[in-house]
Every structure is written in structure tokens, then in C-alpha cells.
Design an enzyme around this catalytic site. Structure first.
Site, mmCIF file in Angstrom:
data_model
loop_
_atom_site.group_PDB
_atom_site.id
_atom_site.type_symbol
_atom_site.label_atom_id
_atom_site.label_comp_id
_atom_site.label_asym_id
_atom_site.label_seq_id
_atom_site.Cartn_x
_atom_site.Cartn_y
_atom_site.Cartn_z
ATOM 1 N N THR A 140 -65.237 18.485 68.866
ATOM 2 C CA THR A 140 -64.349 19.635 68.763
ATOM 3 C C THR A 140 -64.815 20.602 67.681
ATOM 4 O O THR A 140 -64.805 21.809 67.869
ATOM 5 C CB THR A 140 -62.903 19.153 68.468
ATOM 6 O OG1 THR A 140 -62.522 18.271 69.514
ATOM 7 C CG2 THR A 140 -61.924 20.303 68.391
ATOM 8 N N THR A 141 -65.232 20.076 66.548
ATOM 9 C CA THR A 141 -65.522 20.962 65.412
ATOM 10 C C THR A 141 -67.006 20.996 65.056
ATOM 11 O O THR A 141 -67.422 21.838 64.272
ATOM 12 C CB THR A 141 -64.766 20.467 64.164
ATOM 13 O OG1 THR A 141 -65.179 19.114 63.909
ATOM 14 C CG2 THR A 141 -63.260 20.490 64.367
ATOM 15 N N ASP A 151 -62.507 9.040 67.817
ATOM 16 C CA ASP A 151 -63.931 9.118 68.189
ATOM 17 C C ASP A 151 -64.526 7.754 68.514
ATOM 18 O O ASP A 151 -65.713 7.521 68.307
ATOM 19 C CB ASP A 151 -64.761 9.785 67.068
ATOM 20 C CG ASP A 151 -64.172 11.108 66.653
ATOM 21 O OD1 ASP A 151 -63.779 11.856 67.553
ATOM 22 O OD2 ASP A 151 -64.088 11.375 65.439
ATOM 23 N N GLY A 159 -69.933 -1.465 74.947
ATOM 24 C CA GLY A 159 -70.694 -0.263 75.274
ATOM 25 C C GLY A 159 -72.059 -0.289 74.607
ATOM 26 O O GLY A 159 -72.166 -0.577 73.412
ATOM 27 N N GLN A 181 -57.168 10.567 69.547
ATOM 28 C CA GLN A 181 -57.279 10.166 68.129
ATOM 29 C C GLN A 181 -57.229 8.636 68.009
ATOM 30 O O GLN A 181 -57.682 7.975 68.916
ATOM 31 C CB GLN A 181 -56.190 10.839 67.272
ATOM 32 C CG GLN A 181 -56.393 12.341 67.084
ATOM 33 C CD GLN A 181 -55.850 13.181 68.219
ATOM 34 O OE1 GLN A 181 -54.748 12.952 68.668
ATOM 35 N NE2 GLN A 181 -56.609 14.147 68.684
ATOM 36 N N LYS A 225 -63.240 6.506 73.620
ATOM 37 C CA LYS A 225 -62.187 6.195 74.600
ATOM 38 C C LYS A 225 -62.417 6.912 75.918
ATOM 39 O O LYS A 225 -62.139 6.377 76.982
ATOM 40 C CB LYS A 225 -60.811 6.614 74.057
ATOM 41 C CG LYS A 225 -60.396 5.907 72.801
ATOM 42 C CD LYS A 225 -59.068 6.434 72.293
ATOM 43 C CE LYS A 225 -59.121 7.840 71.748
ATOM 44 N NZ LYS A 225 -59.928 8.033 70.545
ATOM 45 N N GLY A 234 -61.602 15.305 71.490
ATOM 46 C CA GLY A 234 -62.855 15.692 72.138
ATOM 47 C C GLY A 234 -63.466 14.478 72.806
ATOM 48 O O GLY A 234 -63.702 13.458 72.163
ATOM 49 N N HIS A 235 -63.629 14.550 74.114
ATOM 50 C CA HIS A 235 -64.249 13.444 74.842
ATOM 51 C C HIS A 235 -65.539 13.944 75.458
ATOM 52 O O HIS A 235 -65.543 14.997 76.074
ATOM 53 C CB HIS A 235 -63.389 12.992 76.025
ATOM 54 C CG HIS A 235 -62.018 12.555 75.659
ATOM 55 N ND1 HIS A 235 -61.754 11.728 74.613
ATOM 56 C CD2 HIS A 235 -60.835 12.816 76.234
ATOM 57 C CE1 HIS A 235 -60.457 11.499 74.571
ATOM 58 N NE2 HIS A 235 -59.873 12.158 75.523
ATOM 59 N N LEU A 285 -72.505 -0.381 70.494
ATOM 60 C CA LEU A 285 -73.199 -1.502 69.853
ATOM 61 C C LEU A 285 -74.682 -1.170 69.689
ATOM 62 O O LEU A 285 -75.331 -1.621 68.737
ATOM 63 C CB LEU A 285 -73.020 -2.772 70.707
ATOM 64 C CG LEU A 285 -73.554 -4.064 70.112
ATOM 65 C CD1 LEU A 285 -72.784 -4.445 68.849
ATOM 66 C CD2 LEU A 285 -73.488 -5.213 71.122
HETATM 67 P P1 IMP Z 1 -55.352 17.695 63.245
HETATM 68 O O1 IMP Z 1 -55.041 16.680 64.287
HETATM 69 O O2 IMP Z 1 -56.228 18.807 63.753
HETATM 70 O O3 IMP Z 1 -54.116 18.207 62.582
HETATM 71 O O4 IMP Z 1 -56.202 16.965 62.097
HETATM 72 C C1 IMP Z 1 -55.629 15.957 61.281
HETATM 73 C C2 IMP Z 1 -56.638 14.859 60.985
HETATM 74 O O5 IMP Z 1 -56.949 14.171 62.174
HETATM 75 C C3 IMP Z 1 -57.984 15.359 60.442
HETATM 76 O O6 IMP Z 1 -58.495 14.400 59.544
HETATM 77 C C4 IMP Z 1 -58.862 15.406 61.678
HETATM 78 O O7 IMP Z 1 -60.242 15.294 61.367
HETATM 79 C C5 IMP Z 1 -58.346 14.188 62.408
HETATM 80 N N1 IMP Z 1 -58.556 14.274 63.865
HETATM 81 C C6 IMP Z 1 -57.830 14.972 64.748
HETATM 82 N N2 IMP Z 1 -58.297 14.784 65.995
HETATM 83 C C7 IMP Z 1 -59.333 13.925 65.886
HETATM 84 C C8 IMP Z 1 -60.192 13.305 66.840
HETATM 85 O O8 IMP Z 1 -60.103 13.504 68.063
HETATM 86 N N3 IMP Z 1 -61.133 12.476 66.321
HETATM 87 C C9 IMP Z 1 -61.251 12.203 64.996
HETATM 88 N N4 IMP Z 1 -60.451 12.747 64.075
HETATM 89 C C10 IMP Z 1 -59.497 13.594 64.524
#
Ligand code: IMP
Length: 435
Positions: free
Chosen positions: A299-300, A13, A413, A223, A16, A40-41, A331
Site C-alpha cells: 500500500t505505501t 502482511d 508457503g 491486517q 493472507k 494490500g494483497h 518459509l
Molecule cells: P492505519 O490502519 O492506516 O490507521 O495504520 C495503523 C497501523 O496499522 C500502522 O502501524 C500501519 O502501518 C498498520 N497497518 C495498517 N494496515 C496494515 C497492513 O495491511 N499491513 C501491515 N500493517 C498495516
């Protein structure tokens, strides 16, 4: 001509997507090398907002070839939805190429991910529940279904039936999840196959040919470094390799082509899900950063935990990725704080102070932050168009980060729009100006 790797220098996050979007226009190919729809972008182009989970951010540059490499796990339902949405908004998607070697995320992966988290209870990782871990586990166990299996409907059918016969037992008897209907999954997957087939290609060969023609490749990590399966804060990590080394593995090209590794870091720090977070802010600052920075997952939708920039983690990212430059995003979110804190070292149980990232998990779990307090600034940065025009304390902050991380800051940024990415100056690039 070279390959550039964009990598998250924190826990994901970092922004990128926007940086890739800005840099994509200068590259012929943009390629994602790992992760899946857990990413998630959000990219803002003019007044238009785009949210991607699987598509590379470069998809918004019409001339760019966008690749999903072998190291990506692809949920066909999500990908087809994203393609439909983009096309519905009049954006071309014919530049997308998907590696036949990439693995598929199928309905049972999502169910197993969700059920495992529920089973783990207090010990859960806090995954995005998108089926990422189970899909990579099947890949490693050599029982996965790949994109190229979509091209032969007979093989696809056989593989889905075989996979389900094994997974059904686990789902029903271990997790108590209702039966999955093989025929409806096959029918659905065949429909996705029809839609995705024109995009499937030998992407490693495409990259090799483009590099041989002197074209340039931008590798887009998802990630971040601290979520790396091998080098991150295991077990609170994702199941792939976001670090720069993952780009060559995930895309199938040699490291000799890589000329720059760009780390993207927020001016502060966030983490989603469980796991230690030494520089996590106190509740007031945590909530101020979250609200100002809009720190809720793309994403969530989960609230992200917020804290101060962790230089120990950033130096670690510089080390494991071989960063050649740093992009400091968001920033503007730090405007309005009287003082800004940075974590310069960790104090371990017993009192020892370390400035290298602890190699042992127990040290990291029990590390407390050693903070340095820097002068803050009040002015909003949204309308600043040159680094030279930043408030003195904000400029000093950027220069401090460059010095303390040992990596020149090349871009800064100050907002969500494309034009709110400022090219750094000599003080912050430590003399190494970007092209
Ligand atoms: P998973 O990738 O869904 O298996 O999640 C594993 C860990 O990676 C968890 O702590 C998620 O919150 C974290 N995670 C996965 N994708 C992202 C992302 O795009 N941004 C931030 N955390 C992520």
C-alpha cells in the site's frame, strides 16, 4: 456447512491474500469483515500479478461471491479503480456484493489522517494515511456516511454538506489545510455511486441464506492480531478488529457457524510503522530478510521492519483468535541462514522472564527477546512440492513452530505462486490433517 475465518497472526502482511486465493475455490462466498484500503494483497496467478487493497482476494475465483461487509470502510475512489483495473484485464467483477452498512472513506478522512500524523511528529503511529482511523472514528461518533447513502442522491448531498461543514473548520483552523469544495466532492461521489450501486446488497442476509443452503463462507481478515484495536499493541494499531471475533461483528452472522479459524503467520516477522518489536533483527539480518522477502509495503511502499518469529506473539494470537490451524508462509525466505532464531519469551525490566504476552503496555515496550537458535538450511525451497521433501532443518523448523505455538500447521508457503503452498504432513499438523 461452515464458516472459516482467515486471520493474520502477526502485525499484518503475513500473506493472507494468497492463502485466501488458494482456499477461495472451495468456498461459495469470500467476505472481508474489517479494514479498508490500508490493506494490500499481492496474488500471483501464473505469470499475472494482482494487487488489491479493498477487493477480497477471492475476486479472482469467477464462481465466488465476494463480499465487503459492514465492518469494512470503503474508499469509493480506490474501489472503483480496482474494479476498473480488473475488468480491464478481462476478469469478471459481477460477483462483488457491498454491504449498505459499510462506511465510506471520503477525502476529508484522508486529509485528517495525514494531518494528524504530521501533527504527532515523533509520536506518530505511522498509519497508511488512507483515512482509516478518521473514518472509523466518524462511524463510532455516528456521523459517518454509509454505502447505502450512495443510493439516494439527495441524502448523499445533504450528508456530505453536513459532514464538510464540521470538518472544514477542523481542517482549516486546526490543521491549516486548504478549503474543500463540497460541490466537486458531491459530483465525484455521485459518479462513484453510479458505478457501485449495482453491487450494493444486504450481505448479512446473503450470508445467512448461503449458510442455510449448506454453502461455505470464507471470512478474510485484513491486517493482523497485533494490530487489533482492542487486543493489539495500542496505540500502534489499526482502528478495526482483525481478530477472529471481528468476523461475526463485521459480517453480521453468528459465531455458531464458525468451524475453523486459520491463523496465517510468516516464518519470520515484520512490522510496518512505529511501535515496539521485541524480536526485531540486528541490521544485517533485518536487511537480509527484507531483501529476500521483498518486505516493502503493497500500500505505501514503505520498508517493513524485519525480525525473527515471535512465539510469545504467536501463542497470544492462538489465544485471542482460538486458532484451529496455522499456515506458515514464506518459509523459503529463511533459506541461506546458517542459524534461524525464534523468540520464545520476553525478559522484562527487573529480569523477570515471561512467556505470555504482557498485559501492560510498559512491560511490552521494555521487553527484550529471549531467543532460541535453531539449525538453518541452505537449500532454496522454490521447487519443493511436498512438505516431506523440505530439507530436514526446514521441516524441523515447521514442526517446532507447531509444537511451540500449540497450533497444528496445516499449510506451508514456499513461494509466491498458488502451487507453492504445500499441504503439511502428520509431523507438522500434530496429527490434525487438513481436509
Ligand atoms: P492505519 O490502519 O492506516 O490507521 O495504520 C495503523 C497501523 O496499522 C500502522 O502501524 C500501519 O502501518 C498498520 N497497518 C495498517 N494496515 C496494515 C497492513 O495491511 N499491513 C501491515 N500493517 C498495516
Amino acid at each position: 456447512m461452515p464458516a472459516t475465518i482467515i486471520v493474520g497472526a502477526q502485525w499484518g502482511d503475513e500473506g493472507k491474500g494468497k492463502i485466501v486465493d488458494v482456499l477461495a475455490e472451495r468456498h461459495t462466498l469470500v467476505a472481508r469483515y474489517q479494514g479498508g484500503s490500508n490493506a494490500g494483497h499481492t496474488v500471483l496467478v501464473g505469470a499475472e500479478e494482482f494487487k488489491f487493497h479493498l477487493l477480497p482476494s477471492g475476486i479472482l475465483s469467477p464462481e465466488t461471491v465476494c463480499i465487503l461487509g459492514a465492518g469494512v470502510v470503503i474508499d469509493p475512489e480506490v474501489l472503483v479503480r480496482e474494479l476498473d483495473e480488473l475488468e480491464g484485464r478481462g476478469r469478471p467483477t459481477n460477483g462483488l456484493r457491498i454491504s449498505g452498512n459499510a462506511h465510506l472513506v471520503l477525502p476529508w478522512h484522508r486529509l485528517i489522517d495525514q494531518a494528524t500524523e504530521v501533527r504527532l511528529g515523533d509520536l506518530q503511529i505511522g498509519t497508511t494515511r488512507r483515512g482509516i482511523g478518521p473514518a472509523y472514528a466518524d462511524r463510532a461518533a455516528r456521523v459517518g456516511i454509509r454505502v447505502q447513502d450512495l443510493l439516494d442522491r439527495k441524502i448523499l448531498r445533504e450528508k456530505i454538506i453536513a459532514a464538510l461543514s464540521v470538518k472544514k473548520d477542523t481542517l482549516q483552523h486546526v490543521f491549516g489545510v486548504a478549503d474543500l469544495d463540497a460541490e466537486s466532492i458531491i459530483a465525484q461521489t455521485v459518479a462513484y455511486a453510479d458505478r457501485l450501486e449495482p453491487h450494493v446488497a444486504d450481505t448479512s442476509l446473503l450470508i445467512a441464506q448461503a449458510l442455510a443452503r449448506g454453502e461455505s463462507l470464507l471470512c478474510e481478515g485484513a491486517q493482523g492480531t497485533l494490530l487489533d484495536l482492542d487486543h493489539g499493541t495500542y496505540p500502534f494499531v489499526t482502528s478495526s478488529n482483525p481478530i477472529a471475533g471481528g468476523a461475526c461483528v463485521g459480517l453480521g452472522f453468528g459465531p455458531t457457524h464458525v468451524t475453523s479459524v486459520v491463523g496465517v503467520a510468516k516464518a519470520y516477522l515484520t512490522r510496518v510503522g512505529a511501535g515496539p518489536f521485541p524480536s526485531e533483527a540486528d541490521p544485517d539480518d533485518d536487511s537480509a530478510l527484507r531483501v529476500k522477502g521483498g518486505e516493502f509495503g503493497t500500500t505505501t511502499g514503505r520498508a517493513r521492519r524485519c525480525g525473527w518469529l515471535d512465539l510469545v506473539g504467536l501463542r497470544f494470537a492462538a489465544r485471542v483468535n482460538g486458532l484451529t490451524e496455522l499456515v506458515l508462509t514464506k518459509l523459503d525466505v529463511l533459506s541461506g541462514f546458517d542459524h534461524v532464531r525464534v523468540c520464545t519469551a520476553y525478559r522484562l525490566p527487573g529480569g523477570r522472564v515471561v512467556d505470555e504476552f504482557p498485559a501492560h503496555q510498559s512491560d511490552f515496550h521494555h521487553a527484550s527477546p529471549v531467543f532460541e537458535t535453531l539449525e538453518g538450511w541452505q537449500e532454496p525451497l522454490d521447487d519443493v512440492t511436498r512438505v516431506e521433501d523440505l530439507p530436514a532443518a526446514a521441516r524441523a523448523y515447521v514442526a517446532y513452530v507447531a509444537g511451540a505455538s500449540g497450533v497444528p500447521v496445516s499449510l506451508v508457503g514456499v513461494g509466491q505462486r498458488r502451487d507453492q503452498v504445500l499441504v503439511a504432513d502428520a509431523a507438522t499438523t500434530c496429527g490434525a490433517l487438513v481436509a
